[in-house]
Scaffold this motif. Structure first.
Motif, short mmCIF file in Angstrom:
data_model
loop_
_atom_site.label_atom_id
_atom_site.label_comp_id
_atom_site.label_asym_id
_atom_site.label_seq_id
_atom_site.Cartn_x
_atom_site.Cartn_y
_atom_site.Cartn_z
N VAL A 1 7.83 17.93 10.89
CA VAL A 1 7.67 19.17 10.32
C VAL A 1 7.54 19.47 9.97
O VAL A 1 6.73 20.06 8.20
N ARG A 2 9.26 19.77 8.55
CA ARG A 2 9.58 20.33 7.33
C ARG A 2 8.26 18.89 6.37
O ARG A 2 7.78 19.48 5.68
N THR A 3 8.54 17.72 6.47
CA THR A 3 7.80 17.33 5.87
C THR A 3 5.96 17.49 5.35
O THR A 3 5.57 17.00 4.64
N GLY A 4 5.31 17.58 6.80
CA GLY A 4 4.18 17.53 6.91
C GLY A 4 3.96 19.29 7.15
O GLY A 4 2.44 20.01 6.84
N GLY A 5 4.39 20.32 6.99
CA GLY A 5 4.77 21.81 5.96
C GLY A 5 3.58 22.46 6.92
O GLY A 5 3.53 23.55 6.62
N VAL A 6 4.13 22.18 8.98
CA VAL A 6 3.70 22.64 9.25
C VAL A 6 4.42 23.97 9.80
O VAL A 6 5.33 24.63 10.24
N ALA A 7 3.80 25.41 9.40
CA ALA A 7 4.16 26.47 10.53
C ALA A 7 4.27 26.49 11.61
O ALA A 7 4.03 27.17 12.08
N ALA B 1 7.88 11.64 0.68
CA ALA B 1 6.74 12.45 0.79
C ALA B 1 5.48 11.47 0.42
O ALA B 1 4.16 11.47 1.57
N HIS B 2 5.34 10.98 -0.02
CA HIS B 2 3.91 9.91 -0.26
C HIS B 2 3.72 9.25 1.19
O HIS B 2 2.64 8.56 1.23
N TRP B 3 5.08 8.37 1.91
CA TRP B 3 4.86 7.68 2.48
C TRP B 3 4.08 8.68 3.76
O TRP B 3 2.95 8.22 4.24
N GLN B 4 4.90 9.42 4.06
CA GLN B 4 3.74 10.13 5.28
C GLN B 4 2.65 10.15 4.86
O GLN B 4 1.80 10.48 5.52
N ARG B 5 2.62 10.62 3.62
CA ARG B 5 0.89 11.08 3.31
C ARG B 5 0.30 9.61 3.58
O ARG B 5 -1.43 10.09 4.35
N THR B 6 0.68 8.50 3.28
CA THR B 6 -0.26 7.67 3.28
C THR B 6 -0.43 7.06 4.81
O THR B 6 -1.26 6.60 5.48
N LYS B 7 0.17 6.64 5.60
CA LYS B 7 0.35 6.88 7.21
C LYS B 7 -0.05 7.81 7.75
O LYS B 7 -1.52 8.12 8.73
N ALA B 8 -0.66 8.97 7.19
CA ALA B 8 -1.37 9.83 8.22
C ALA B 8 -3.34 9.91 8.24
O ALA B 8 -3.59 9.55 8.74
N VAL B 9 -3.16 9.43 6.56
CA VAL B 9 -4.13 8.52 6.61
C VAL B 9 -5.06 7.38 6.89
O VAL B 9 -6.08 7.25 7.97
N GLU B 10 -3.83 6.66 6.76
CA GLU B 10 -3.47 5.26 7.46
C GLU B 10 -4.43 5.17 8.85
O GLU B 10 -4.85 4.85 9.99
N LYS B 11 -3.39 6.16 9.81
CA LYS B 11 -3.24 6.26 11.15
C LYS B 11 -4.82 7.07 11.67
O LYS B 11 -4.83 7.28 13.06
N GLN B 12 -5.09 8.45 10.89
CA GLN B 12 -5.99 9.99 11.17
C GLN B 12 -5.27 10.04 11.94
O GLN B 12 -5.94 10.27 13.02
N ARG B 13 -3.94 10.16 11.70
CA ARG B 13 -3.11 11.36 12.57
C ARG B 13 -4.22 12.79 13.31
O ARG B 13 -4.31 13.25 11.35
N HIS C 1 0.86 -0.89 -0.02
CA HIS C 1 0.11 0.09 0.13
C HIS C 1 0.83 1.26 0.10
O HIS C 1 0.89 2.04 -0.35
N ARG C 2 2.11 1.34 0.63
CA ARG C 2 2.96 2.17 0.68
C ARG C 2 3.75 2.61 -0.90
O ARG C 2 4.56 3.67 -0.03
N HIS C 3 3.62 1.85 -1.59
CA HIS C 3 4.52 1.69 -3.19
C HIS C 3 3.81 1.78 -3.92
O HIS C 3 4.22 0.50 -4.85
N PRO C 4 3.01 2.31 -3.92
CA PRO C 4 2.45 2.75 -4.80
C PRO C 4 2.97 2.42 -6.26
O PRO C 4 2.83 2.17 -7.63
N HIS C 5 3.95 3.48 -6.11
CA HIS C 5 4.92 3.23 -7.33
C HIS C 5 5.63 2.04 -7.06
O HIS C 5 6.27 2.59 -8.48
N VAL C 6 5.92 1.10 -6.85
CA VAL C 6 6.40 -0.17 -7.30
C VAL C 6 4.97 -1.07 -7.32
O VAL C 6 5.62 -1.83 -8.05
N PHE C 7 4.20 -1.61 -7.14
CA PHE C 7 2.88 -2.30 -7.21
C PHE C 7 2.20 -1.38 -7.81
O PHE C 7 1.09 -2.29 -7.82
N GLY C 8 1.67 -0.20 -8.04
CA GLY C 8 1.07 0.22 -8.86
C GLY C 8 1.03 1.42 -10.28
O GLY C 8 2.19 1.41 -10.31
N ASP C 9 -0.01 2.50 -10.10
CA ASP C 9 0.68 3.33 -11.47
C ASP C 9 1.09 4.96 -11.00
O ASP C 9 1.60 5.58 -11.94
N ALA C 10 1.63 4.78 -9.31
CA ALA C 10 2.41 6.07 -8.38
C ALA C 10 3.65 6.20 -9.54
O ALA C 10 3.95 5.03 -9.43
#
Length: 342
Positions: free
Chosen positions: A283-289, A247-259, A228-237
């Motif tokens: 903070v850096r990857t999440g773009g938190v100011a 960046a994709h890994w962190q976005r996917t984890k945020a959705v999965e964990k509903q943090r 699921h976290r490697h759509p660039h390997v197992f999917g079309d991303a």
């Protein structure tokens, strides 16, 4: 009485075909009955199929396939004689092989006095990568049941060992010792298998039977997560750089964990520099100011250094450990217990 003296070659028999002996080996890590096509061909074409073990796991499947198996354990002489006239004899060794038979065949072949059949070792099934993990699961299961110490361990009681083994693995990596690395990886793997085996017995430590899980559940969940976290390997991303992947890994984890926060899931019990760098990275990857907190004391200075190192792509914990090792070596040289460069 059967005469097992060495077969002799006469003028009348010299031209006779000597036949073929096939030692058909199988792996206990592959389901019985799953044999290679060459193995099935040899079994069906053989003049005789011999097996000394009436409980050999392959026997039910051979019978189902219409292959007659004789329960015999011939010595090397008798086996050579059974091949006379060009016959093919297949032998199914047990799981540990048949050292007596193979040694006997080797002695006959080396004697030069016997016209030997063709000898062939035919693997009927092969271990796949990771097959030894099945052995590990079986051994862990037995140790858990029969060892007085292992059978009493709990998740909480083992927690400290997971930390110790993780640090020893890091030391092996930093030392660049491949032998040590292999051993420490095994020790870390043991912790995973150990905890999973305990988890099969849910019912203690405030758990109930519905909470039980096994090593297969652990591995299955991990496989699902990796795919699921490697759509660039197992999917079309698409992901062109390691930064894209992260960046994709962190976005996917945020959705999965509903943090609710980028800080969720960060273990605060880890070493201070590692904790500071992890927070800065989220903070850096999440773009938190948010600005670094300012205050008096070395703690805030270290926090700033850790954040700066993380932004530059350096792990401050690893960097500090490397510097600390250099410091340790300098101390030993000053004490006269080591030479420079040791």
């Amino acid at each position: 009485m059967t005469d097992h003296s060495e077969p002799t070659t006469t003028a009348a028999t010299a031209a006779e075909p000597t036949g073929r002996i096939v030692l058909l080996t199988t792996s206990h890590r592959v389901a019985p009955g799953v044999l290679s096509w060459p193995a099935w061909q040899v079994l069906h074409a053989a003049d005789r199929v011999l097996c000394a073990d009436p409980d050999h796991p392959q026997l039910p499947y051979l019978r189902e396939a219409g292959i007659e198996v004789a329960f015999e354990s011939p010595d090397a002489h008798a086996l050579v004689e059974a091949c006379a006239g060009g016959r093919t004899v297949v032998v199914l060794p047990g799981g540990e092989g048949d050292q007596r038979l193979t040694d006997g065949l080797a002695r006959l072949a080396g004697s030069g006095r016997v016209s030997m059949p063709d000898l062939e070792l035919l693997p009927g099934s092969y271990d796949l990568p990771g097959a030894r993990l099945l052995d590990l699961v079986q051994v862990m299961d037995r140790v858990r049941r029969e060892c007085p110490w292992t059978s009493r361990q709990t998740h909480r009681g083992l927690a400290k060992y997971a930390i110790e083994e993780a640090y020893e693995l890091v030391e092996a990596i930093e030392a660049g010792d491949r032998e040590e690395l292999r051993e420490e990886l095994g020790d870390v793997l043991l912790q995973v298998v150990f905890h999973a085996r305990i988890a099969e017995e849910a019912g203690g430590e405030g758990e109930d039977a519905a909470e039980a899980f096994s090593i297969d559940d652990v591995a299955g969940a991990l496989v699902t997560k990796l795919i699921h976290r490697h759509p660039h390997v197992f999917g079309d991303a698409e992901a062109e750089t390691p930064e894209d992947v992260n960046a994709h890994w962190q976005r996917t984890k945020a959705v999965e964990k509903q943090r609710e926060s980028v800080t969720d899931g960060i273990p605060v019990g880890q070493p201070g520099l590692a904790l500071a760098a992890k927070l800065a990275g989220r903070v850096r990857t999440g773009g938190v100011a948010v600005e670094l907190p300012r205050g008096e004391g070395i703690g805030y200075e270290l926090l700033e250094l850790a954040a700066r190192a993380e932004a530059a792509g350096t792990d401050p914990e690893t960097a500090l450990r490397a510097a600390a090792r250099a410091y340790r070596d300098a101390i030993r040289v000053a004490e006269g217990v080591a030479e420079p460069g040791e």
